[in-house]
Design a protein around this motif. Sequence first.
Motif, short mmCIF file in Angstrom:
data_model
loop_
_atom_site.label_atom_id
_atom_site.label_comp_id
_atom_site.label_asym_id
_atom_site.label_seq_id
_atom_site.Cartn_x
_atom_site.Cartn_y
_atom_site.Cartn_z
N LEU A 30 56.15 61.49 16.99
CA LEU A 30 54.97 61.83 16.21
C LEU A 30 53.69 61.54 16.99
N THR A 31 53.66 60.42 17.65
CA THR A 31 52.49 60.06 18.45
C THR A 31 52.30 61.05 19.59
N ALA A 32 53.37 61.44 20.23
CA ALA A 32 53.28 62.41 21.33
C ALA A 32 52.70 63.73 20.84
N GLY A 33 53.14 64.20 19.69
CA GLY A 33 52.61 65.45 19.13
C GLY A 33 51.14 65.35 18.77
N LEU A 34 50.75 64.21 18.21
CA LEU A 34 49.35 64.01 17.86
C LEU A 34 48.46 63.98 19.10
N ILE A 35 48.86 63.23 20.09
CA ILE A 35 48.04 63.10 21.30
C ILE A 35 47.99 64.43 22.07
N GLY A 36 49.13 65.10 22.19
CA GLY A 36 49.15 66.39 22.88
C GLY A 36 48.30 67.43 22.17
N GLY A 37 48.36 67.49 20.86
CA GLY A 37 47.53 68.41 20.09
C GLY A 37 46.06 68.10 20.22
N PHE A 38 45.73 66.80 20.21
CA PHE A 38 44.34 66.38 20.38
C PHE A 38 43.82 66.81 21.74
N VAL A 39 44.62 66.59 22.79
CA VAL A 39 44.20 66.98 24.15
C VAL A 39 43.98 68.49 24.23
N ALA A 40 44.90 69.27 23.67
CA ALA A 40 44.75 70.73 23.71
C ALA A 40 43.49 71.17 22.97
N GLY A 41 43.25 70.59 21.80
CA GLY A 41 42.05 70.94 21.03
C GLY A 41 40.77 70.52 21.71
N TYR A 42 40.79 69.35 22.30
CA TYR A 42 39.60 68.84 22.99
C TYR A 42 39.27 69.70 24.20
N LEU A 43 40.30 70.05 24.99
CA LEU A 43 40.06 70.87 26.17
C LEU A 43 39.59 72.28 25.81
N ALA A 44 40.09 72.82 24.69
CA ALA A 44 39.68 74.16 24.27
C ALA A 44 38.27 74.13 23.69
N GLY A 45 37.93 73.03 22.99
CA GLY A 45 36.60 72.92 22.39
C GLY A 45 36.36 74.00 21.35
N GLY A 46 35.11 74.15 20.93
CA GLY A 46 34.74 75.24 20.04
C GLY A 46 34.85 74.98 18.56
N GLY A 47 35.12 73.77 18.14
CA GLY A 47 35.13 73.46 16.72
C GLY A 47 36.53 73.30 16.13
N LEU A 48 36.54 73.18 14.81
CA LEU A 48 37.79 72.89 14.08
C LEU A 48 38.85 73.98 14.24
N GLY A 49 38.46 75.22 14.00
CA GLY A 49 39.44 76.31 14.04
C GLY A 49 40.04 76.53 15.42
N ARG A 50 39.20 76.54 16.42
CA ARG A 50 39.69 76.75 17.79
C ARG A 50 40.56 75.58 18.24
N GLY A 51 40.14 74.36 17.91
CA GLY A 51 40.93 73.18 18.27
C GLY A 51 42.28 73.18 17.56
N ALA A 52 42.27 73.56 16.27
CA ALA A 52 43.52 73.59 15.51
C ALA A 52 44.47 74.64 16.08
N TRP A 53 43.94 75.79 16.45
CA TRP A 53 44.78 76.86 17.01
C TRP A 53 45.45 76.39 18.30
N HIS A 54 44.69 75.77 19.18
CA HIS A 54 45.25 75.34 20.46
C HIS A 54 46.21 74.17 20.29
N GLY A 55 45.93 73.27 19.35
CA GLY A 55 46.86 72.19 19.05
C GLY A 55 48.16 72.72 18.47
#
Length: 123
Positions: A30-55
């Motif tokens: 669970l922690t791995a999924g959370l951190i990986g999703g956070f990293v993907a969203g942070y690197l993509a940037g652009g707000g909630l929707g874009r971060g959620a999509w990439h995560g």
Amino acid sequence: MTDWRAVLIGFLVTTILGLIGLSVPVLGQLTAGLIGGFVAGYLAGGGLGRGAWHGLLSGALGGIVAGFLIAVVVGLAGWAGGPAGGLVTGVAGIGIFGVAVLVSFVLAIESALAGALGGLLYP
């Protein structure tokens, strides 16, 4: 437009932390999924929707790849039992892959939530 670099990096972070997290069965994955999703969203940037999509993409990709590898190993292991064993475990491997894909999309929701947070925190 999807930033595949962010998705790939999030996937790699999830995979590496997931392998390390095998020693802590539920919490590690669970922690791995959370951190990986956070990293993907942070690197993509652009707000909630874009971060959620990439995560979401990052988390789903990890589950699909892991399910595919498990299904291949199960399918190939059956060939030790001859053609009949190969047929039985081949069918089992296809079933395992189907369940893994379904579970990966359900578990990708946690990566999407973390990705949304990462996209929101992007400067």
